[in-house]
Write an enzyme that holds these catalytic residues in place. Structure first.
Site, PDB file in Angstrom:
ATOM      1  N   SER A   1       0.800  -1.223   0.000  1.00 10.10           N
ATOM      2  CA  SER A   1       0.000   0.000   0.000  1.00 10.10           C
ATOM      3  C   SER A   1       0.838   1.280   0.000  1.00 10.10           C
ATOM      4  CB  SER A   1      -0.955  -0.028   1.179  1.00 10.10           C
ATOM      5  OG  SER A   1      -1.881   1.010   1.063  1.00 10.10           O
ATOM      6  N   HIS A   2       0.719   2.079   1.059  1.00  8.58           N
ATOM      7  CA  HIS A   2       1.385   3.386   1.078  1.00  8.58           C
ATOM      8  C   HIS A   2       2.827   3.296   1.575  1.00  8.58           C
ATOM      9  CE1 HIS A   2      -0.387   2.437   4.898  1.00  8.58           C
ATOM     10  NE2 HIS A   2       0.535   3.185   5.460  1.00  8.58           N
TER      11      HIS A   2
ATOM     12  N   ASP B   1      -2.938   6.271  -3.279  1.00 12.57           N
ATOM     13  CA  ASP B   1      -1.751   5.650  -2.684  1.00 12.57           C
ATOM     14  C   ASP B   1      -1.169   4.540  -3.559  1.00 12.57           C
ATOM     15  OD1 ASP B   1      -3.777   3.788  -2.288  1.00 12.57           O
ATOM     16  OD2 ASP B   1      -2.917   3.050  -0.408  1.00 12.57           O
TER      17      ASP B   1
ATOM     18  N   ASP C   1      -1.431   1.290  -3.819  1.00 16.83           N
ATOM     19  CA  ASP C   1      -2.281   0.280  -4.447  1.00 16.83           C
ATOM     20  C   ASP C   1      -3.640   0.817  -4.860  1.00 16.83           C
ATOM     21  OD1 ASP C   1      -2.957   0.579  -1.747  1.00 16.83           O
ATOM     22  OD2 ASP C   1      -3.760  -1.443  -1.605  1.00 16.83           O
TER      23      ASP C   1
ATOM     24  N   ASP D   1      -6.169   2.338  -3.261  1.00 20.46           N
ATOM     25  CA  ASP D   1      -7.418   2.272  -2.496  1.00 20.46           C
ATOM     26  C   ASP D   1      -7.648   3.500  -1.619  1.00 20.46           C
ATOM     27  OD1 ASP D   1      -5.419   1.596  -0.740  1.00 20.46           O
ATOM     28  OD2 ASP D   1      -6.332  -0.277  -0.042  1.00 20.46           O
ATOM     29  N   ARG D   2      -6.637   4.354  -1.479  1.00 21.57           N
ATOM     30  CA  ARG D   2      -6.827   5.555  -0.653  1.00 21.57           C
ATOM     31  C   ARG D   2      -7.081   6.778  -1.514  1.00 21.57           C
ATOM     32  NH1 ARG D   2      -3.088   5.551   4.677  1.00 21.57           N
ATOM     33  NH2 ARG D   2      -3.304   3.342   5.154  1.00 21.57           N
TER      34      ARG D   2
ATOM     35  N   LYS E   1     -11.722  -0.361  -0.147  1.00 21.61           N
ATOM     36  CA  LYS E   1     -11.825   1.077  -0.315  1.00 21.61           C
ATOM     37  C   LYS E   1     -11.304   1.416  -1.709  1.00 21.61           C
ATOM     38  CE  LYS E   1      -7.593   1.993   2.414  1.00 21.61           C
ATOM     39  NZ  LYS E   1      -7.235   0.778   3.143  1.00 21.61           N
TER      40      LYS E   1
ATOM     41  N   ARG F   1      -0.462   5.437  16.920  1.00 21.58           N
ATOM     42  CA  ARG F   1      -1.345   6.452  16.351  1.00 21.58           C
ATOM     43  C   ARG F   1      -2.210   7.051  17.460  1.00 21.58           C
ATOM     44  NH1 ARG F   1      -0.199   5.263  11.249  1.00 21.58           N
ATOM     45  NH2 ARG F   1      -0.582   3.212  10.330  1.00 21.58           N
TER      46      ARG F   1
HETATM   47  C1  VG1 Z   1      -3.741   1.605   8.302  1.00 20.81           C
HETATM   48  C2  VG1 Z   1      -4.967   2.473   8.501  1.00 20.81           C
HETATM   49  C3  VG1 Z   1      -6.222   1.648   8.276  1.00 20.81           C
HETATM   50  C4  VG1 Z   1      -6.182   1.016   6.888  1.00 20.81           C
HETATM   51  C5  VG1 Z   1      -4.905   0.212   6.738  1.00 20.81           C
HETATM   52  C6  VG1 Z   1      -4.750  -0.367   5.352  1.00 20.81           C
HETATM   53  O1  VG1 Z   1      -3.736   0.565   9.251  1.00 20.81           O
HETATM   54  O2  VG1 Z   1      -4.972   3.043   9.767  1.00 20.81           O
HETATM   55  O3  VG1 Z   1      -7.346   2.469   8.434  1.00 20.81           O
HETATM   56  O4  VG1 Z   1      -7.298   0.190   6.691  1.00 20.81           O
HETATM   57  O5  VG1 Z   1      -3.774   1.029   6.998  1.00 20.81           O
HETATM   58  O6  VG1 Z   1      -4.774   0.619   4.392  1.00 20.81           O
HETATM   59  P1  VG1 Z   1      -2.854   0.619  10.599  1.00 20.81           P
HETATM   60  O7  VG1 Z   1      -3.085  -0.690  11.265  1.00 20.81           O
HETATM   61  O8  VG1 Z   1      -1.440   0.875  10.176  1.00 20.81           O
HETATM   62  O9  VG1 Z   1      -3.382   1.776  11.360  1.00 20.81           O
HETATM   63  V1  VG1 Z   1      -3.761   0.475   3.067  1.00 20.81           V
HETATM   64  O10 VG1 Z   1      -4.202   1.649   1.962  1.00 20.81           O
HETATM   65  O11 VG1 Z   1      -2.293   0.559   3.764  1.00 20.81           O
HETATM   66  O12 VG1 Z   1      -4.068  -1.079   2.494  1.00 20.81           O
HETATM   67 CO    CO Z   2      -3.659   1.217   0.126  1.00 18.91          CO
END
Ligand code: VG1
Ligand code: CO
Length: 544
Positions: A113-114, A278, A280, A282-283, A377, A497
C-alpha cells in the site's frame, strides 16, 4: 506439468496485520519465505482444485518476481485458471472488482500500500475472498497457523510466463488470462457516475482538476478515466507512470507526502479540484482550491449528498466508519435516520455489512472511502464521487465543506503518528494506558470530563465473531475523543497512532486551524499516554 514438493521449515511472524503480510523486500526474497506464505494461504482454503484465482499488484519492486512464483504455486495446488493484470498490475479496488465480476474463488494482491517500495523497502501480500474483500480474521488466523506448522510446499515446473501481452495462454490444463488492468474498472466507474455530466463540466472548463498518482498504480487508471474518457487536459494526472520505487517517495496521499499536489492546491492558481491516491489505489486525498478535506469529513459529505450520484440516487441502506474515524458521519446518519455502524480499523470489517446489504457507504479516517460496488476502499471512485458532486452542486470544494459544517457542525480532527518506535516502548505505552482505564471515568481534566474509557471490542452483527483489543478510546462529556492504537501495517518497530477529535457546533468558530483547536486535547493525550516522554520524541512523525 511436473509438480515438485519442496521441504521447508516455518518462518516466524508470518502473521497478516491490518491489511495482509507486510515485510521488507529482503525478508520476502529469502528462499522459501514467499513460497511458505502462499502455500499456507492455499492450505487454509477448501476445495481450490479447478478454481479461478486473480493475481495483481501495485507494481512495486519484487511484484513481477513474486507473480511468477505465485503462478507456479497456484498451478501446483490445483487452480485451473489464473486471471492476472497485464504486467502483474492491478489496483486493490480493481482486483476486488475482477474477483466479483469473474466469480473467482479469490485473489492475491501484491502490495504494501502506502509503504515505500524498492530493494530496501517494503513488499506485501494479501488474500481476498470470493466477495472481493480482504480475508476476514478467521482466514488470516488460519494462514498464520498454517505458516507456523508448514513442512513443505508444492510448486509446478513452469517456464517464465509472459505477463505483458494481453490474451489467454494454456499450459496443459492451466489457463492463464492476462487482462487489461483498467478496462473492467473503467466500465464499473461509468456505471456508477454521470460521465456525460462530467465530460460536459470538464470540457467547458468549469471543472479543472489535478490528480497525483504518486508514481503508483492509479496512474494508468487515472489517465484512461480522467483524461481519455472524461476529457481532462493531458497532464491532469501527474506522476502517472507506476515506478518500482515510487520515485523514492512514500505513495501515501496526505499533505506531507503528496507535496507537489499540495503546493499547487494551496498555491496562487489552483485548479478547482485536486486529489491523490496511494501505492495500491485504495486511498484518496481530496483537496479543493485552497482547502484540504479531512477524510472523516469527506466521508460524511459523501453520505449527506449520495443521492446526487446516479448509483446512489435511491438513497443509502446504512453507513459505517472505523472506530477512530470522526463522528461526522454519525451526525449525517442521525439526520437521515440511517443505521450507522462502528467497526475496528481495516476494511475487512466492512465486508459482512456490505454483503448483507446493511450499509452502502463506509470509510476510515486514513483516507479510505468506498461503497458496495466493490469490497475494498477505492481511491479513484472517491475522486469521481467528488467530481460528480461538484458538477451537480456547482459549488467549490470549500463551499461544499463549509455548508456541510453549517448544517452538521464541525468535527475538528487530527491524527498524530509516531513511527518506528521501539516495540517494547510502544507496548509499554499501551499497557500503562490500559491500566489507567478503570479509574478514568468521571475524572475531569479542565473542560474535559471523561464519559467512558475502554478498549474497543467489536462483535460482528452478521456472523457474531468477536475482535478484541482494537484500540483504546477515551470519550468526554462534550463529545470529544482521544483514541490510541498501535498500527498493524508498519514494518519497523511499532507505529503509535493518536486520533484526536473535538466537536464544534458554532459556525463562527469553524474556520480554525485543526492543530490549534485541538491543542488542549493534544496536551491531555500526552498527559495520559506519555508518548513524547516515553519515546523521547518532541513531535509526531506525521500529522494528518
Ligand atoms: C492503516 C490504517 C487503516 C487502513 C490500513 C490499510 O492501518 O490506519 O485504516 O485500513 O492502513 O490501508 P494501521 O493498522 O497501520 O493503522 V492500506 O491503503 O495501507 O491497504
Ligand atoms: Co492502500
Amino acid at each position: 506439468m511436473q509438480i515438485k514438493t519442496i521441504a521447508t521449515v516455518p518462518f516466524e511472524g508470518q502473521n497478516p496485520g491490518t491489511s495482509g503480510l507486510r515485510k521488507k523486500v529482503k525478508t520476502f526474497a529469502e528462499p522459501n519465505y514467499l513460497e511458505n506464505f502462499v502455500q499456507s494461504i492455499f492450505d487454509s482454503l477448501e476445495n481450490i482444485s479447478g478454481q479461478t484465482l486473480v493475481i495483481g499488484g501495485d507494481g512495486r519492486y519484487f511484484n513481477r518476481q513474486a507473480t511468477q512464483t505465485i503462478i507456479k504455486i497456484a498451478a501446483a495446488n490445483g487452480f485451473s485458471r489464473l486471471i492476472i493484470g497485464q504486467g502483474g498490475l492491478l489496483s486493490t479496488p480493481a482486483a476486488s472488482n475482477i474477483i466479483r465480476k469473474y466469480q473467482a474463488y479469490g485473489g492475491l494482491v501484491l502490495s504494501a500500500s502506502h509503504n515505500p517500495g524498492g530493494p530496501d523497502e517494503d513488499f506485501g501480500i494479501k488474500y481476498n475472498v470470493g466477495n472481493g474483500g480482504p480475508a476476514p480474521e478467521k482466514y488470516t488466523e488460519a494462514f498464520y497457523r498454517h505458516s507456523q506448522n508448514i513442512t513443505s510446499y508444492k510448486i509446478a515446473d513452469l517456464p517464465e510466463i509472459n505477463l505483458d501481452i494481453v490474451g489467454t495462454q494454456k499450459i496443459d490444463q492451466l489457463i492463464i488470462d492476462i487482462i487489461d488492468p483498467v478496462a473492467d474498472y473503467a466500465e464499473l466507474m461509468e456505471s456508477i457516475f454521470d460521465f456525460d455530466l462530467l465530460k460536459q463540466s470538464i470540457g467547458s472548463g468549469y471543472l479543472s482538476l489535478r490528480f497525483d498518482a504518486m508514481h503508483a498504480i492509479t496512474g494508468p487508471y487515472a489517465k484512461t478515466i480522467l483524461e481519455d474518457l472524461l476529457g481532462a487536459k493531458p497532464g491532469s494526472a501527474i506522476n502517472a507512470v507506476p515506478l518500482e520505487d515510487f520515485g523514492g517517495g512514500h505513495p501515501d496521499p496526505n499533505m506531507a507526502h503528496a507535496h507537489e499536489l499540495t503546493e499547487e492546491m494551496l498555491g496562487s492558481a489552483p485548479p478547482v479540484f485536486g486529489a491523490a491516491s496511494d501505492g495500491d489505489g485504495d486511498r484518496n486525498m481530496i483537496m479543493g482550491a485552497g482547502i484540504f478535506v479531512t477524510p472523516s469529513d469527506s466521508l460524511a459529505i459523501m453520505a449527506a449528498n449520495a443521492k446526487l450520484i446516479p448509483a446512489y440516487a435511491k438513497g443509502l441502506s446504512g453507513v459505517a466508519r472505523s472506530m477512530p474515524t470522526s463522528q461526522a458521519i454519525d451526525r449525517v446518519a442521525a439526520k437521515y435516520q440511517l443505521p450507522c455502524y462502528e467497526t475496528p480499523t481495516g476494511w475487512k470489517f466492512f465486508g459482512n455489512l456490505l454483503d448483507a446489504g446493511k450499509i452502502t457507504l463506509c470509510g476510515e479516517e486514513s483516507f479510505g472511502t468506498g461503497s458496495d460496488h466493490v469490497r475494498e476502499k477505492d481511491g479513484l471512485w472517491a475522486v469521481l464521487f467528488w467530481l460528480n458532486l461538484i458538477a451537480r452542486k456547482r459549488q467549490s470544494v470549500a463551499d461544499i465543506v463549509k455548508d456541510h459544517w453549517q448544517t452538521f457542525g464541525r468535527d475538528i480532527y487530527a491524527r498524530h503518528d509516531y513511527e518506528a518506535v521501539e516495540t517494547a516502548i510502544g507496548n509499554e505505552i499501551m499497557d500503562q494506558l490500559r491500566n489507567q482505564l478503570p479509574g478514568l471515568k468521571g475524572q475531569a481534566f479542565g473542560e474535559y470530563t471523561v464519559k467512558y474509557a475502554d478498549e474497543f471490542s467489536y462483535t460482528d452483527p452478521i456472523d457474531g465473531s468477536i475482535s478484541k483489543n482494537q484500540g483504546i478510546r477515551i470519550g468526554f462529556e462534550n463529545g470529544s475523543r482521544i483514541v490510541f492504537r498501535l498500527s498493524g501495517t508498519g514494518t519497523v518497530g511499532a507505529t503509535l497512532r493518536i486520533y484526536l477529535e473535538r466537536y464544534e457546533p458554532d459556525a463562527a468558530k469553524h474556520d480554525q486551524d485543526a492543530q490549534e483547536a485541538l491543542s488542549g486535547l493534544i496536551e491531555l493525550a500526552e498527559k495520559l499516554g506519555e508518548v513524547k516522554k516515553r519515546t523521547g520524541r518532541t513531535e509526531p512523525t506525521v500529522i494528518t
